[in-house]
Design a protein around this motif. Structure first.
Motif, mmCIF file in Angstrom:
data_model
loop_
_atom_site.group_PDB
_atom_site.id
_atom_site.type_symbol
_atom_site.label_atom_id
_atom_site.label_comp_id
_atom_site.label_asym_id
_atom_site.label_seq_id
_atom_site.Cartn_x
_atom_site.Cartn_y
_atom_site.Cartn_z
ATOM 1 N N THR A 68 46.758 82.894 80.086
ATOM 2 C CA THR A 68 46.466 83.244 78.690
ATOM 3 C C THR A 68 45.962 82.081 77.851
ATOM 4 O O THR A 68 45.377 82.291 76.789
ATOM 5 N N GLU A 69 46.206 80.847 78.305
ATOM 6 C CA GLU A 69 45.745 79.670 77.570
ATOM 7 C C GLU A 69 45.341 78.581 78.551
ATOM 8 O O GLU A 69 45.960 78.435 79.613
ATOM 9 N N GLY A 80 42.090 84.275 77.620
ATOM 10 C CA GLY A 80 42.839 85.092 76.674
ATOM 11 C C GLY A 80 41.909 85.828 75.743
ATOM 12 O O GLY A 80 40.944 86.478 76.167
ATOM 13 N N ASP A 81 42.153 85.681 74.434
ATOM 14 C CA ASP A 81 41.278 86.312 73.445
ATOM 15 C C ASP A 81 40.202 85.367 72.937
ATOM 16 O O ASP A 81 39.478 85.676 71.998
ATOM 17 N N GLY A 107 45.621 79.415 71.461
ATOM 18 C CA GLY A 107 46.846 80.114 71.827
ATOM 19 C C GLY A 107 48.077 79.517 71.174
ATOM 20 O O GLY A 107 48.071 78.367 70.713
#
Length: 354
Positions: free
Chosen positions: A293-294, A320-321, A325
């Motif tokens: 995620t990061e 991730g996005d 993060g």
């Protein structure tokens, strides 16, 4: 510590820190010392920052015996502070030993830096993210092109004011290109030393990555080119299933002071931290399935550099996005907070210049 001080006739005008490019502006003075086999390290002094005169046969120009360090001084409530400077001078000595260069007295080196900072205290900026970058360097000065370790060396500490790498609103993100052709270092080589040649050998791949729209290179191991090592001039971390991962030190990875600090802080905070041999395909799979995620780099200049996208084997993947993060932000806020005494220094990492 009593140091000889050579005063310059006229001091420089202080620059507008907002307009200073990293590593291009230097203060009025520097530390200088010399080494020879009879006297060892001697003649520590503070002198005006000025050009050096080198013989064309000077050993460093031919056989690259040169190592350096990088750390920062911060201004906090009008006082100058340092972050774990002892670790930098310990690492300097490890680099010197690897390059067959004479070790320096770590206490004497640190004390000379402190005396220099006392003189140059007005050069330490006090804005958010701003600091005085400190560059100790040692290089061979024998006048000989014989292929042997030099018998003479020079030690310098120079200072350069630097602005924040990120916006005043906080961290930014960067895009990384995984290098498949060139390597930074190999086990048994000099990758674990802060050796000038490591950085020279990385520049071609860095230019190639920049041309493709990426700001940094993700280096793989120098033997199989399948395992994560470093990102740019930084150590690399990533978060997978809520746990923190970083490549284990293996002789070709620089043992970063920021890396060490992140690991110590994260474990104290309760994170599970893995120092592993990490295969690029496993890392890629984690990005694809969302378990990673990061991703962020860690080093003196940026402290933490979050990654939004990685190009691996020609395929660009979002991390991730694509935003900063929570783990990277917590680490960045805490370390920079400790450095500037906004966060309690429970580790005793900050040293005041008195």
């Amino acid at each position: 510590m009593s140091l000889k001080f050579v005063e310059r006739q006229q001091l420089k005008e202080k620059p507008n820190i907002k307009e200073v490019a990293f590593g291009t502006t230097f203060t009025d003075y520097m530390v200088s010392a010399d080494y020879n086999k009879d006297d060892g390290w001697h003649d520590f002094k503070i002198i005006p920052y000025e050009p050096l005169s080198l013989d064309p046969s000077t050993a460093v120009l031919h056989y690259a015996q040169t190592v350096f360090e990088g750390l920062k001084a911060y201004k906090v409530d009008g006082e100058t502070v340092l972050f774990r400077p002892e670790e930098n001078f310990k690492r300097l000595n490890r680099s010197l030993e690897r390059l067959s260069m004479p070790k320096i007295d770590e206490n004497q080196a640190l004390e000379s830096l402190i005396e220099l900072l006392k003189i140059e205290k007005d050069w330490v900026p006090n804005g958010k993210g701003e600091a005085l970058y400190i560059r100790p360097v040692v290089f061979a000065t024998s006048k000989s092109i014989n292929v042997l370790p030099s018998s003479e060396y020079k030690f310098l500490i120079i200072l350069s004011p630097v602005g924040g790498l990120f916006s005043q609103d906080g961290l930014g993100t960067t895009k990384i290109y995984t290098e498949d052709k060139y390597v930074r270092a190999v086990r048994g080589g000099v990758g674990e030393a802060k050796f000038g040649g490591n950085y020279a050998s990385s520049m071609l791949a860095q230019e190639y990555a920049n041309e493709k729209g990426y700001s940094q290179v993700l280096w793989l191991d120098g033997v199989e080119q399948q395992y994560l090592e470093e990102v740019g001039a930084m150590n690399i971390f990533f978060v997978k299933n809520g746990e923190l991962y970083t490549p284990k030190l293996n002789g070709s990875i620089l043992p970063g002071v920021t890396r060490k600090s992140i690991i110590e802080f994260a474990r104290d905070r309760g994170y599970t931290v893995h120092e592993d041999r990490i295969h690029i395909d496993d890392f890629k799979k984690g990005l694809e399935d969302g378990s990673v995620t990061e991703v962020f780099g860690a080093g003196t200049a940026a402290v933490v550099a979050p990654v939004s996208h990685l190009n691996i084997h020609g395929e660009e993947l979002k991390v991730g996005d694509g935003e900063v993060g929570p783990v990277a932000k917590e680490i960045y806020d805490t370390l920079t907070g400790i450095q500037t005494k906004r966060v309690e220094d429970k580790f005793n990492w900050v040293k005041e210049v008195k």
